[in-house]
Design a protein around this motif. Structure first.
Motif, mmCIF file in Angstrom:
data_model
loop_
_atom_site.group_PDB
_atom_site.id
_atom_site.type_symbol
_atom_site.label_atom_id
_atom_site.label_comp_id
_atom_site.label_asym_id
_atom_site.label_seq_id
_atom_site.Cartn_x
_atom_site.Cartn_y
_atom_site.Cartn_z
ATOM 1 N N ILE A 292 7.841 -1.510 -0.886
ATOM 2 C CA ILE A 292 8.160 -2.927 -1.074
ATOM 3 C C ILE A 292 9.661 -3.142 -1.219
ATOM 4 O O ILE A 292 10.214 -4.102 -0.661
ATOM 5 C CB ILE A 292 7.404 -3.480 -2.297
ATOM 6 N N THR A 293 10.325 -2.296 -1.964
ATOM 7 C CA THR A 293 11.757 -2.503 -2.211
ATOM 8 C C THR A 293 12.546 -2.527 -0.907
ATOM 9 O O THR A 293 13.402 -3.388 -0.693
ATOM 10 C CB THR A 293 12.292 -1.386 -3.124
ATOM 11 N N LEU A 294 12.259 -1.591 -0.038
ATOM 12 C CA LEU A 294 12.991 -1.515 1.233
ATOM 13 C C LEU A 294 12.569 -2.638 2.171
ATOM 14 O O LEU A 294 13.396 -3.185 2.918
ATOM 15 C CB LEU A 294 12.749 -0.149 1.883
ATOM 16 N N VAL B 30 0.383 8.485 -6.345
ATOM 17 C CA VAL B 30 0.294 9.934 -6.146
ATOM 18 C C VAL B 30 1.455 10.638 -6.835
ATOM 19 O O VAL B 30 1.272 11.653 -7.522
ATOM 20 C CB VAL B 30 0.264 10.264 -4.645
ATOM 21 N N GLY B 31 2.652 10.106 -6.660
ATOM 22 C CA GLY B 31 3.821 10.738 -7.281
ATOM 23 C C GLY B 31 3.743 10.755 -8.793
ATOM 24 O O GLY B 31 4.058 11.767 -9.430
ATOM 25 N N LEU C 23 0.831 -1.207 0.000
ATOM 26 C CA LEU C 23 0.000 0.000 0.000
ATOM 27 C C LEU C 23 0.866 1.259 0.000
ATOM 28 O O LEU C 23 0.525 2.255 -0.658
ATOM 29 C CB LEU C 23 -0.939 -0.006 1.208
ATOM 30 N N ASN C 24 1.967 1.224 0.745
ATOM 31 C CA ASN C 24 2.884 2.363 0.739
ATOM 32 C C ASN C 24 3.459 2.592 -0.659
ATOM 33 O O ASN C 24 3.551 3.734 -1.126
ATOM 34 C CB ASN C 24 4.020 2.141 1.733
ATOM 35 N N SER C 25 3.855 1.517 -1.318
ATOM 36 C CA SER C 25 4.393 1.649 -2.675
ATOM 37 C C SER C 25 3.337 2.191 -3.628
ATOM 38 O O SER C 25 3.647 3.015 -4.498
ATOM 39 C CB SER C 25 4.903 0.289 -3.175
ATOM 40 N N LEU C 26 2.100 1.721 -3.490
ATOM 41 C CA LEU C 26 1.026 2.249 -4.336
ATOM 42 C C LEU C 26 0.793 3.731 -4.065
ATOM 43 O O LEU C 26 0.525 4.509 -4.993
ATOM 44 C CB LEU C 26 -0.262 1.457 -4.098
#
Length: 320
Positions: free
Chosen positions: A266-268, A121-122, A113-116
């Motif tokens: 997700i990457t982190l 938004v970005g 959800l953070n990645s989305l």
């Protein structure tokens, strides 16, 4: 008399045939030239070389994906005890994915959800700002326009890793580190998107259309939102796709900015799991399964938008 008539008819027939021969010959030469132009660059040697290069490039991109898919179906024992490019003794894909979604109290769904949030938004705001600025640079005359565009080109050449540390120092002074804003704000700008939008707007938006809208009393904001954005749809989708993928795969900026695991993309998060594999081998399987899940949104996005992507890269390249 009959002989003379026949002779004259034969002469006329031969003359008529000789008269049509140049036209036929011209058509033959034109057809041959057209065929040669169509087959230019398609010599067997060229075809073999190009095909070999494409196969190598395809393998370079597809082999890691294949490895991830195959190993996401294995148990931890099979992951180390079997060939990495072949299936294991048991098929545990769904149980492995279930473990990924529930491990660490459901940390992976939160990372997703953070990645989305960061990417969605970005990408949307970066695309809007890039298109607006690119349109302004392409269609408005003002002092310093070329200098601004040259500055933007310089920004395209600067890698994101070079700006991460200065951004951290700036954000730490204003108290925005370890927040969503520390990743979102740098993602709102896309120098490459601005460059692409400026080039595309120059070719795709006729000045006559803009002048006609102004003569009808339309404001500049209305022209931009009702005419320009519709004309730039292929470029918009292209910029959106590039920016979404870039933010989704971004690792170094979140690594520098974030300390709270709940804010990780997700990457982190996957790297955090990988760091625990030395003492907890089961995290190998969680990392592989998480990597498989992480590429699914990108694959769906590219499949859905690829027709717009191709149009954005080629639209306006041919006039006539």
């Amino acid at each position: 008399m009959s002989t003379s008539t026949q002779t004259q008819g034969s002469s006329a027939h031969s003359t008529g045939g000789a008269g049509t021969t140049p036209a036929t010959s011209t058509r033959t030469k034109s057809g041959k030239a057209a065929r040669e132009s169509r087959t230019a660059g398609t010599k067997p040697t060229t075809t073999i070389i190009v095909t070999a290069i494409l196969v190598i490039v395809a393998l370079y991109f597809l082999v890691p994906v294949y490895w991830v898919i195959v190993n996401a179906t294995k148990s931890t024992e099979d992951l180390f005890g079997t060939n990495g490019f072949w299936l294991g003794k048991s098929f545990q894909l769904f149980s492995n994915l279930g473990d990924v979604l529930t491990a660490n109290g459901g940390a992976f769904p939160r990372w997703a959800l953070n990645s989305l949030l960061y990417s969605g938004v970005g990408a949307v705001f970066a695309c809007y700002f890039a298109v607006a600025a690119g349109y302004a640079l392409a269609k408005f005359e003002f002092p310093g326009r070329n200098a601004i565009f040259a500055f933007v080109l310089g920004g395209v050449l600067v890698p994101g890793t070079a700006t991460a540390l200065p951004l951290f120092l700036v954000f730490s002074k204003i108290g925005l580190t370890n927040t969503y804003w520390s990743v979102l704000i740098p993602s709102l700008l896309s120098p490459f998107g601005l460059f692409l939008a400026r080039i595309y707007a120059s070719a795709a938006i006729p000045d006559e259309v803009l002048e006609a809208a102004r003569m009808d009393g339309a404001s500049e904001m209305r022209i931009f939102h009702t005419i320009v954005l519709r004309q730039l749809v292929p470029a918009i989708v292209t910029i959106l796709l590039f920016q979404f993928v870039a933010i989704w795969n971004n690792y170094f900026l979140p690594l520098v900015m974030l300390a709270d695991e709940k804010l990780y993309p997700i990457t982190l998060g996957l790297n955090n799991w990988r760091a625990q594999t030395d003492r907890l081998p089961e995290f190998y399987q969680l990392t592989v399964g998480g990597a498989l899940l992480s590429v699914i949104p990108l694959a769906i996005l590219i499949i859905v938008l690829q027709r717009f992507w191709r149009g954005g890269l080629t639209e306006g390249s041919v006039k006539g």
